[in-house]
Design a protein around this motif. Structure first.
Motif, PDB file in Angstrom:
ATOM      1  N   ILE A  51      32.800  40.084  26.882  1.00 52.27           N
ATOM      2  CA  ILE A  51      33.410  40.108  28.208  1.00 52.27           C
ATOM      3  C   ILE A  51      32.459  40.790  29.184  1.00 52.27           C
ATOM      4  O   ILE A  51      31.998  41.897  28.946  1.00 52.27           O
ATOM      5  CB  ILE A  51      34.753  40.868  28.190  1.00 52.27           C
ATOM      6  N   ALA A  52      32.172  40.129  30.282  1.00 50.31           N
ATOM      7  CA  ALA A  52      31.309  40.703  31.313  1.00 50.31           C
ATOM      8  C   ALA A  52      32.189  41.421  32.328  1.00 50.31           C
ATOM      9  O   ALA A  52      32.933  40.786  33.064  1.00 50.31           O
ATOM     10  CB  ALA A  52      30.495  39.609  31.989  1.00 50.31           C
ATOM     11  N   CYS A  53      32.117  42.717  32.362  1.00 47.96           N
ATOM     12  CA  CYS A  53      32.929  43.520  33.282  1.00 47.96           C
ATOM     13  C   CYS A  53      32.222  43.612  34.626  1.00 47.96           C
ATOM     14  O   CYS A  53      31.044  43.949  34.707  1.00 47.96           O
ATOM     15  CB  CYS A  53      33.134  44.913  32.711  1.00 47.96           C
ATOM     16  N   ASP A  54      32.984  43.299  35.691  1.00 51.08           N
ATOM     17  CA  ASP A  54      32.407  43.407  37.026  1.00 51.08           C
ATOM     18  C   ASP A  54      32.896  44.667  37.745  1.00 51.08           C
ATOM     19  O   ASP A  54      32.602  44.878  38.907  1.00 51.08           O
ATOM     20  CB  ASP A  54      32.724  42.162  37.858  1.00 51.08           C
ATOM     21  N   GLY A  55      33.665  45.516  37.030  1.00 53.00           N
ATOM     22  CA  GLY A  55      34.127  46.770  37.598  1.00 53.00           C
ATOM     23  C   GLY A  55      35.347  46.657  38.493  1.00 53.00           C
ATOM     24  O   GLY A  55      35.840  47.652  39.006  1.00 53.00           O
ATOM     25  N   ASP A  56      35.875  45.448  38.672  1.00 54.46           N
ATOM     26  CA  ASP A  56      37.047  45.224  39.524  1.00 54.46           C
ATOM     27  C   ASP A  56      38.306  45.228  38.663  1.00 54.46           C
ATOM     28  O   ASP A  56      38.923  44.194  38.430  1.00 54.46           O
ATOM     29  CB  ASP A  56      36.905  43.905  40.281  1.00 54.46           C
ATOM     30  N   CYS A  57      38.678  46.403  38.168  1.00 58.36           N
ATOM     31  CA  CYS A  57      39.807  46.531  37.245  1.00 58.36           C
ATOM     32  C   CYS A  57      41.126  46.042  37.850  1.00 58.36           C
ATOM     33  O   CYS A  57      41.963  45.490  37.147  1.00 58.36           O
ATOM     34  CB  CYS A  57      39.965  47.981  36.799  1.00 58.36           C
ATOM     35  N   GLU A  58      41.297  46.252  39.138  1.00 60.50           N
ATOM     36  CA  GLU A  58      42.564  45.887  39.781  1.00 60.50           C
ATOM     37  C   GLU A  58      42.834  44.386  39.718  1.00 60.50           C
ATOM     38  O   GLU A  58      43.977  43.961  39.601  1.00 60.50           O
ATOM     39  CB  GLU A  58      42.563  46.340  41.242  1.00 60.50           C
ATOM     40  N   ASN A  59      41.805  43.558  39.756  1.00 64.25           N
ATOM     41  CA  ASN A  59      41.972  42.108  39.732  1.00 64.25           C
ATOM     42  C   ASN A  59      41.588  41.483  38.394  1.00 64.25           C
ATOM     43  O   ASN A  59      41.498  40.262  38.290  1.00 64.25           O
ATOM     44  CB  ASN A  59      41.156  41.467  40.856  1.00 64.25           C
ATOM     45  N   CYS A  60      41.386  42.288  37.383  1.00 65.96           N
ATOM     46  CA  CYS A  60      40.962  41.779  36.077  1.00 65.96           C
ATOM     47  C   CYS A  60      42.181  41.395  35.236  1.00 65.96           C
ATOM     48  O   CYS A  60      43.087  42.205  35.055  1.00 65.96           O
ATOM     49  CB  CYS A  60      40.149  42.828  35.338  1.00 65.96           C
ATOM     50  N   PRO A  61      42.196  40.177  34.689  1.00 68.79           N
ATOM     51  CA  PRO A  61      43.324  39.777  33.847  1.00 68.79           C
ATOM     52  C   PRO A  61      43.353  40.487  32.495  1.00 68.79           C
ATOM     53  O   PRO A  61      44.335  40.420  31.783  1.00 68.79           O
ATOM     54  CB  PRO A  61      43.110  38.276  33.666  1.00 68.79           C
ATOM     55  N   HIS A  62      42.280  41.202  32.145  1.00 70.09           N
ATOM     56  CA  HIS A  62      42.206  41.898  30.865  1.00 70.09           C
ATOM     57  C   HIS A  62      42.387  43.402  31.009  1.00 70.09           C
ATOM     58  O   HIS A  62      42.175  44.138  30.054  1.00 70.09           O
ATOM     59  CB  HIS A  62      40.869  41.603  30.185  1.00 70.09           C
ATOM     60  N   ALA A  63      42.788  43.867  32.185  1.00 76.71           N
ATOM     61  CA  ALA A  63      42.879  45.305  32.443  1.00 76.71           C
ATOM     62  C   ALA A  63      43.835  46.006  31.481  1.00 76.71           C
ATOM     63  O   ALA A  63      43.586  47.134  31.072  1.00 76.71           O
ATOM     64  CB  ALA A  63      43.304  45.555  33.887  1.00 76.71           C
TER      65      ALA A  63
END
Length: 72
Positions: A51-63
């Motif tokens: 999984i490539a994390c872009d640091g946008d936890c608020e909009n991440c479906p895997h948060a």
């Protein structure tokens, strides 16, 4: 069919028996791909490092499944 779009996602009904046969659980970490006329949904068991994390936890479906998530 009614569709609902939320922040770049389209929610659509999928028959529950298809999920049961596939082994996909409600909280499974999933990977999606598409080609003409089909959408493929795969469980990512053991593939979490891909999984490539872009640091946008608020909009991440895997948060919810992420240990590093900043979403409360």
């Amino acid at each position: 069919m009614q569709e609902k779009i939320v922040k770049g996602f389209i929610f659509m009904p999928v028959p529950a028996d298809l999920f049961m046969v596939s082994g996909i659980e409600p909280l499974s970490l999933l990977r999606y791909s598409a080609s003409e006329g089909r959408i493929v949904i795969e469980v990512m068991d053991g593939m979490e490092d891909d999984i490539a994390c872009d640091g946008d936890c608020e909009n991440c479906p895997h948060a919810d499944a992420c240990e590093e998530s900043e979403v409360l």
